[in-house]
Design a protein around this motif. Structure first.
Motif, PDB file in Angstrom:
ATOM      1  N   GLN A 115       0.489  -1.365   0.027  1.00 19.80           N
ATOM      2  CA  GLN A 115       0.106   0.478  -0.045  1.00 19.80           C
ATOM      3  C   GLN A 115       1.136   1.108  -0.143  1.00 19.80           C
ATOM      4  O   GLN A 115       0.286   2.433  -0.265  1.00 19.80           O
ATOM      5  CB  GLN A 115      -0.776   0.227   0.906  1.00 19.80           C
ATOM      6  CG  GLN A 115      -1.763   0.986   1.068  1.00 19.80           C
ATOM      7  CD  GLN A 115      -2.723   1.029   2.187  1.00 19.80           C
ATOM      8  OE1 GLN A 115      -2.740   0.389   2.946  1.00 19.80           O
ATOM      9  NE2 GLN A 115      -3.832   1.929   2.256  1.00 19.80           N
ATOM     10  N   HIS A 116       1.256   1.118   0.347  1.00 17.48           N
ATOM     11  CA  HIS A 116       2.859   2.398   0.611  1.00 17.48           C
ATOM     12  C   HIS A 116       3.782   2.251  -0.140  1.00 17.48           C
ATOM     13  O   HIS A 116       4.084   2.971  -0.923  1.00 17.48           O
ATOM     14  CB  HIS A 116       3.377   1.731   2.228  1.00 17.48           C
ATOM     15  CG  HIS A 116       2.992   2.114   3.433  1.00 17.48           C
ATOM     16  ND1 HIS A 116       2.173   3.433   3.895  1.00 17.48           N
ATOM     17  CD2 HIS A 116       2.588   0.975   4.261  1.00 17.48           C
ATOM     18  CE1 HIS A 116       0.987   3.212   4.316  1.00 17.48           C
ATOM     19  NE2 HIS A 116       1.531   1.562   5.141  1.00 17.48           N
ATOM     20  N   PHE A 117       4.746   1.411  -0.859  1.00 19.60           N
ATOM     21  CA  PHE A 117       5.042   1.246  -2.304  1.00 19.60           C
ATOM     22  C   PHE A 117       4.567   0.067  -3.127  1.00 19.60           C
ATOM     23  O   PHE A 117       4.858  -0.911  -2.954  1.00 19.60           O
ATOM     24  CB  PHE A 117       6.471   0.527  -1.873  1.00 19.60           C
ATOM     25  CG  PHE A 117       7.046   1.511  -0.260  1.00 19.60           C
ATOM     26  CD1 PHE A 117       7.792   2.413  -0.764  1.00 19.60           C
ATOM     27  CD2 PHE A 117       6.464   0.858   0.824  1.00 19.60           C
ATOM     28  CE1 PHE A 117       9.027   3.031   0.762  1.00 19.60           C
ATOM     29  CE2 PHE A 117       7.084   1.619   1.827  1.00 19.60           C
ATOM     30  CZ  PHE A 117       8.091   2.360   1.624  1.00 19.60           C
ATOM     31  N   PRO A 118       3.646   0.839  -4.159  1.00 19.70           N
ATOM     32  CA  PRO A 118       3.047   0.432  -4.778  1.00 19.70           C
ATOM     33  C   PRO A 118       3.509  -0.151  -6.320  1.00 19.70           C
ATOM     34  O   PRO A 118       3.073  -0.748  -6.772  1.00 19.70           O
ATOM     35  CB  PRO A 118       2.364   1.446  -5.270  1.00 19.70           C
ATOM     36  CG  PRO A 118       2.526   2.584  -5.304  1.00 19.70           C
ATOM     37  CD  PRO A 118       3.659   2.414  -3.809  1.00 19.70           C
ATOM     38  N   ASN A 119       5.149   0.373  -6.377  1.00 21.08           N
ATOM     39  CA  ASN A 119       5.595  -0.525  -7.693  1.00 21.08           C
ATOM     40  C   ASN A 119       6.649  -1.435  -7.073  1.00 21.08           C
ATOM     41  O   ASN A 119       7.583  -0.774  -5.821  1.00 21.08           O
ATOM     42  CB  ASN A 119       6.413   1.035  -7.979  1.00 21.08           C
ATOM     43  CG  ASN A 119       4.854   2.103  -8.578  1.00 21.08           C
ATOM     44  OD1 ASN A 119       4.067   1.134  -9.201  1.00 21.08           O
ATOM     45  ND2 ASN A 119       5.371   3.511  -8.477  1.00 21.08           N
ATOM     46  N   SER A 120       6.702  -2.801  -7.082  1.00 17.66           N
ATOM     47  CA  SER A 120       7.774  -2.973  -6.495  1.00 17.66           C
ATOM     48  C   SER A 120       8.613  -4.857  -7.595  1.00 17.66           C
ATOM     49  O   SER A 120       7.368  -4.360  -9.353  1.00 17.66           O
ATOM     50  CB  SER A 120       7.511  -3.973  -5.782  1.00 17.66           C
ATOM     51  OG  SER A 120       6.014  -4.953  -5.974  1.00 17.66           O
ATOM     52  N   HIS A 121       9.116  -5.220  -7.751  1.00 18.56           N
ATOM     53  CA  HIS A 121      10.521  -5.824  -8.922  1.00 18.56           C
ATOM     54  C   HIS A 121      11.196  -7.245  -7.646  1.00 18.56           C
ATOM     55  O   HIS A 121      11.313  -6.813  -7.087  1.00 18.56           O
ATOM     56  CB  HIS A 121      11.286  -4.908  -9.865  1.00 18.56           C
ATOM     57  CG  HIS A 121      10.168  -3.670 -10.320  1.00 18.56           C
ATOM     58  ND1 HIS A 121       9.726  -3.975 -11.413  1.00 18.56           N
ATOM     59  CD2 HIS A 121      10.296  -2.326  -9.888  1.00 18.56           C
ATOM     60  CE1 HIS A 121       9.467  -2.459 -11.280  1.00 18.56           C
ATOM     61  NE2 HIS A 121       9.621  -1.406 -10.689  1.00 18.56           N
ATOM     62  N   SER A 122      11.174  -8.054  -8.468  1.00 21.70           N
ATOM     63  CA  SER A 122      11.833  -8.997  -7.584  1.00 21.70           C
ATOM     64  C   SER A 122      13.082  -9.103  -8.576  1.00 21.70           C
ATOM     65  O   SER A 122      13.178  -9.353 -10.429  1.00 21.70           O
ATOM     66  CB  SER A 122      10.758 -10.179  -7.810  1.00 21.70           C
ATOM     67  OG  SER A 122       9.967 -10.175  -6.628  1.00 21.70           O
ATOM     68  N   ILE A 123      14.228  -9.732  -7.934  1.00 25.16           N
ATOM     69  CA  ILE A 123      15.752  -9.871  -8.795  1.00 25.16           C
ATOM     70  C   ILE A 123      15.663 -11.818  -9.629  1.00 25.16           C
ATOM     71  O   ILE A 123      14.908 -12.529  -8.825  1.00 25.16           O
ATOM     72  CB  ILE A 123      16.757 -10.044  -8.155  1.00 25.16           C
ATOM     73  CG1 ILE A 123      17.127  -8.516  -8.012  1.00 25.16           C
ATOM     74  CG2 ILE A 123      18.242 -10.165  -8.913  1.00 25.16           C
ATOM     75  CD1 ILE A 123      18.212  -8.592  -6.946  1.00 25.16           C
ATOM     76  N   TRP A 124      15.333 -11.907 -10.891  1.00 28.63           N
ATOM     77  CA  TRP A 124      15.392 -13.440 -11.213  1.00 28.63           C
ATOM     78  C   TRP A 124      16.323 -14.138 -11.543  1.00 28.63           C
ATOM     79  O   TRP A 124      17.289 -13.510 -12.139  1.00 28.63           O
ATOM     80  CB  TRP A 124      14.610 -12.585 -12.438  1.00 28.63           C
ATOM     81  CG  TRP A 124      14.379 -12.029 -13.292  1.00 28.63           C
ATOM     82  CD1 TRP A 124      14.165 -11.156 -13.984  1.00 28.63           C
ATOM     83  CD2 TRP A 124      15.504 -12.737 -14.608  1.00 28.63           C
ATOM     84  NE1 TRP A 124      14.891 -10.999 -15.190  1.00 28.63           N
ATOM     85  CE2 TRP A 124      15.152 -11.724 -15.329  1.00 28.63           C
ATOM     86  CE3 TRP A 124      16.117 -14.057 -15.040  1.00 28.63           C
ATOM     87  CZ2 TRP A 124      15.632 -11.442 -16.700  1.00 28.63           C
ATOM     88  CZ3 TRP A 124      16.433 -14.327 -16.061  1.00 28.63           C
ATOM     89  CH2 TRP A 124      16.960 -13.088 -17.087  1.00 28.63           C
ATOM     90  N   MET A 125      16.312 -15.124 -11.582  1.00 33.54           N
ATOM     91  CA  MET A 125      17.513 -15.798 -12.219  1.00 33.54           C
ATOM     92  C   MET A 125      17.030 -16.857 -13.286  1.00 33.54           C
ATOM     93  O   MET A 125      15.866 -17.294 -13.379  1.00 33.54           O
ATOM     94  CB  MET A 125      17.720 -16.888 -10.598  1.00 33.54           C
ATOM     95  CG  MET A 125      19.175 -16.137  -9.168  1.00 33.54           C
ATOM     96  SD  MET A 125      20.473 -15.645  -9.694  1.00 33.54           S
ATOM     97  CE  MET A 125      19.881 -13.507  -9.403  1.00 33.54           C
ATOM     98  N   PRO A 126      18.477 -16.761 -13.842  1.00 37.77           N
ATOM     99  CA  PRO A 126      18.147 -18.226 -15.360  1.00 37.77           C
ATOM    100  C   PRO A 126      17.705 -19.704 -14.840  1.00 37.77           C
ATOM    101  O   PRO A 126      17.686 -19.799 -14.007  1.00 37.77           O
ATOM    102  CB  PRO A 126      19.372 -17.819 -15.847  1.00 37.77           C
ATOM    103  CG  PRO A 126      20.586 -17.397 -14.294  1.00 37.77           C
ATOM    104  CD  PRO A 126      19.424 -16.894 -14.086  1.00 37.77           C
ATOM    105  N   GLY A 127      16.425 -20.146 -15.211  1.00 37.23           N
ATOM    106  CA  GLY A 127      16.393 -21.604 -15.635  1.00 37.23           C
ATOM    107  C   GLY A 127      17.005 -22.375 -15.289  1.00 37.23           C
ATOM    108  O   GLY A 127      17.674 -23.710 -14.509  1.00 37.23           O
ATOM    109  N   THR A 128      18.255 -22.107 -15.582  1.00 37.23           N
ATOM    110  CA  THR A 128      19.690 -22.860 -15.899  1.00 37.23           C
ATOM    111  C   THR A 128      20.774 -22.704 -14.489  1.00 37.23           C
ATOM    112  O   THR A 128      22.320 -23.023 -14.558  1.00 37.23           O
ATOM    113  CB  THR A 128      20.410 -22.911 -16.903  1.00 37.23           C
ATOM    114  OG1 THR A 128      21.061 -21.342 -17.630  1.00 37.23           O
ATOM    115  CG2 THR A 128      19.777 -23.361 -18.520  1.00 37.23           C
ATOM    116  N   ALA A 129      20.420 -22.215 -13.905  1.00 37.99           N
ATOM    117  CA  ALA A 129      21.257 -20.750 -12.700  1.00 37.99           C
ATOM    118  C   ALA A 129      21.608 -22.334 -11.699  1.00 37.99           C
ATOM    119  O   ALA A 129      21.197 -23.163 -11.702  1.00 37.99           O
ATOM    120  CB  ALA A 129      20.912 -20.143 -11.660  1.00 37.99           C
ATOM    121  N   ALA A 130      23.051 -22.531 -11.562  1.00 36.26           N
ATOM    122  CA  ALA A 130      23.867 -23.720 -11.039  1.00 36.26           C
ATOM    123  C   ALA A 130      23.086 -23.599  -9.692  1.00 36.26           C
ATOM    124  O   ALA A 130      22.865 -23.061  -8.816  1.00 36.26           O
ATOM    125  CB  ALA A 130      25.217 -23.265 -10.895  1.00 36.26           C
TER     126      ALA A 130
END
Length: 288
Positions: A194-209
């Motif tokens: 509600q206070h921070f309406p914009n957010s993103h997440s760091i994603w990893m490649p599907g073949t990450a070790a």
């Protein structure tokens, strides 16, 4: 509030050379290239973020009491830096006020936003000499802004530091870590959405070790100043799939920074000591 994107100087304890020489070497190389990096003496550990005062205005710092429960064992007492306020005064001189308080706070648990601070609610447990309402009122007074508490994931670790969970980008926008527990992250987002309406997440490649999965949280533990972002890397040359994927995300997420100013720094040696790149640093604004 002095957010990361306002700061212009990065400090590290000289203990970094003793405790984590590989990271020290990487940081020293950047200093030699002209980045605004300095070292200070007088501390007892390399984890500068946790014990150094919080800059709440260009001319004002708050020195919280550094007495984390995970260092109360007598064998760790000699790693406690209890003179951080004096170290800070020696750095800023008479240009700023350093206020001391008896509230126990680790600096790694303070995410500074433009008009708010985000902390893990372990801070309540750390200060039994305050009621929750009085603690929040006093933190709000010291920070000069609203304080939001997110839940502590006790299963994930003993530290309870918000800088391993999320960071503030700007304009009420957050960046979240690649976190192992999705249920926990849903709880955090619920508190803040509600206070921070914009957010993103760091994603990893599907073949990450698989061998690097447990360390993927560390990418959120970056150092950001007005001109540079020092991005943790899990491989010495920042060339593993995860490092390359995250670097590209940061280049897209922070378009105001020239690509050459988003710099990978090998951080795995610090991670092996239960900390990250941000944990080692103390970045502040100093008059130029």
């Amino acid at each position: 509030m002095v957010t990361d994107q306002i700061t212009n100087t990065i400090y590290f304890s000289d203990q970094l050379e003793i405790e984590c020489p590989q990271v020290f070497e990487a940081i020293s190389t950047l200093q030699e290239k002209g980045l605004p990096i300095r070292f200070f003496s007088g501390a007892r550990s390399m984890w500068a973020r946790d014990y150094m005062p919080i800059q709440v205005a260009p001319d004002k710092f708050v020195a919280f009491k550094y007495l984390p429960d995970y260092l109360l064992n007598p064998k760790y007492r000699d790693t406690l830096t209890e003179n951080a306020a004096d170290i800070a005064r020696g750095i800023v001189g008479g240009e700023a006020e350093v206020i001391e308080t008896d509230i126990i706070v680790d600096g790694g648990n303070v995410i500074k936003c433009d008009n708010a601070v985000i902390m893990v609610d372990k801070v309540v447990q750390a200060n039994p000499h305050y009621s929750t309402s009085k603690l929040l009122a006093e933190l709000t007074r010291l920070f000069g802004c609203e304080v939001f508490l997110i839940p502590w994931d006790e299963e994930e670790g003993i530290y309870g530091h918000a800088d391993g969970v999320l960071r503030y980008i700007g304009s009420r926008e957050l960046l979240y870590a690649k976190y192992p527990d999705n249920r926990y992250m849903k709880k955090v987002r619920h508190v803040l959405e509600q206070h921070f309406p914009n957010s993103h997440s760091i994603w990893m490649p599907g073949t990450a070790a698989k061998c690097r999965e447990k360390d993927q949280w560390s990418y959120i533990n970056y150092i950001r100043t007005r001109d540079y972002i020092l991005l943790p890397a899990l491989s010495p040359k920042a060339d593993c799939k995860e490092d390359k994927a995250v670097l590209r995300q940061f280049e897209l997420r922070f378009p105001d920074y020239p690509k050459e100013n988003i710099i990978p720094v090998y951080a795995l040696p610090a991670l092996k000591k239960d900390g990250g790149l941000h944990c080692c640093s103390w970045n502040i604004f100093q008059p130029e």
